[in-house]
Design an enzyme around this catalytic site. Structure first.
Site, PDB file in Angstrom:
ATOM      1  N   ASP A  40       0.853  -1.191   0.000  1.00  0.00           N
ATOM      2  CA  ASP A  40       0.000   0.000   0.000  1.00  0.00           C
ATOM      3  C   ASP A  40       0.883   1.234   0.000  1.00  0.00           C
ATOM      4  O   ASP A  40       2.044   1.186   0.441  1.00  0.00           O
ATOM      5  CB  ASP A  40      -0.908   0.011   1.239  1.00  0.00           C
ATOM      6  CG  ASP A  40      -2.172   0.830   1.029  1.00  0.00           C
ATOM      7  OD1 ASP A  40      -2.080   2.060   0.907  1.00  0.00           O
ATOM      8  OD2 ASP A  40      -3.270   0.236   1.000  1.00  0.00           O
ATOM      9  N   TYR A 154     -14.520   6.159 -13.955  1.00  0.00           N
ATOM     10  CA  TYR A 154     -14.310   5.021 -13.054  1.00  0.00           C
ATOM     11  C   TYR A 154     -14.897   3.763 -13.679  1.00  0.00           C
ATOM     12  O   TYR A 154     -14.270   2.699 -13.686  1.00  0.00           O
ATOM     13  CB  TYR A 154     -14.964   5.310 -11.704  1.00  0.00           C
ATOM     14  CG  TYR A 154     -14.830   4.215 -10.674  1.00  0.00           C
ATOM     15  CD1 TYR A 154     -13.664   4.078  -9.931  1.00  0.00           C
ATOM     16  CD2 TYR A 154     -15.883   3.330 -10.428  1.00  0.00           C
ATOM     17  CE1 TYR A 154     -13.543   3.079  -8.970  1.00  0.00           C
ATOM     18  CE2 TYR A 154     -15.774   2.327  -9.479  1.00  0.00           C
ATOM     19  CZ  TYR A 154     -14.602   2.212  -8.749  1.00  0.00           C
ATOM     20  OH  TYR A 154     -14.477   1.218  -7.813  1.00  0.00           O
TER      21      TYR A 154
END
Length: 260
Positions: A40, A154
């Protein structure tokens, strides 16, 4: 009841693993016996999840090809190889294609949502092949199966991920690698923070991240490939059944040259 799958002696990479679906899936994979590498941009969050699962943390910007390669090399060096890659990192776009178009936001979303999956796939394939096979699950979205008027970019990213999974699944079978897309509806995660009030006002039921994580285990246990698994509230997850595209009409077939 959690899906039962034995992942002992398996090594799994989870991108976007510091929170939400990634965190829940890291916990689920570890609970099934896997050694988990939590990747991450949020270094502290990745460290916290890695500590919870007894795994490893690595900082990775999935939109950077070299960072993806370094992430996989970290897993190989630290754990001896990779068997499972959950390519999950993603962001909402934050702009449209009209007057509100913002090139920086567009590049950021495309980098995380699509490049991150493509680069992650490219980076991890040699490691999976070295182990004799494995599994890749890429987080798309229900937005990859339907229209999303409030964030069309998106939706475009997520449709691309679904198309990639459906197309690569058959290609990678020869290498004993399965490739599937995960398509949850609105789930409890950071990505929905910008639209949380809207979802609340329309009484949308949010899926607990743990239920989405369990769907990942179902995909791994099922052994299918080239599938796009939907996850909806109060419904058993499963592969979405696409209709076949129309073929050529009779006139076109009649005009085809002999032997074609």
């Amino acid at each position: 009841m959690a899906t039962e799958v034995d992942l002992r002696d398996k090594v799994a990479i989870v991108t976007g693993g510091a929170s939400g679906i990634g965190r829940a899936t890291a916990l689920a994979l570890a609970g099934a016996g896997a050694e988990v590498v939590v990747a991450d941009l949020d270094a502290r969050g990745a460290d916290e999840v890695a500590a919870l699962v007894g795994g490893h943390a690595v900082v990775c910007d999935v939109s950077d090809m070299e960072a993806d390669r370094a992430m996989v090399q970290f897993a190989v060096d630290r754990c001896g190889g990779v068997d499972i890659a959950f390519l999950n990192a993603g962001v909402m776009t934050g702009c449209g294609v009209g007057e509100d178009f913002d090139l920086a936001l567009y590049r950021r979303a495309n980098g995380a949502n699509l490049d991150g999956v493509v680069f992650g796939t490219h980076a991890v394939l040699p490691a999976l092949k070295a182990r004799g096979g494995g599994a890749i699950v890429a987080t798309a979205s229900l937005a990859g199966l339907t229209a999303v008027p409030f964030d069309p970019l998106y939706a475009a990213n997520k449709h691309a991920v679904v198309g990639l999974a459906r197309s690569l699944g058959p290609v990678l079978q020869a290498d004993n690698i399965t490739y599937n897309a995960l398509c949850p509806a609105f789930a409890e995660s950071r990505i929905i923070d910008p639209i949380r009030d809207m979802l609340s006002s329309t009484r949308v039921t949010l899926i607990p991240a743990e239920e989405v994580a369990d769907a990942v285990l179902r995909i791994l246990a099922g052994g299918g490939t080239g599938e796009a698994w939907f996850v909806q509230p109060a419904r058993e997850p499963g592969p979405f059944r696409f209709r076949n595209v129309p073929g050529p009409g009779a006139a076109a077939r009649a005009d085809a040259p002999p032997g074609s």
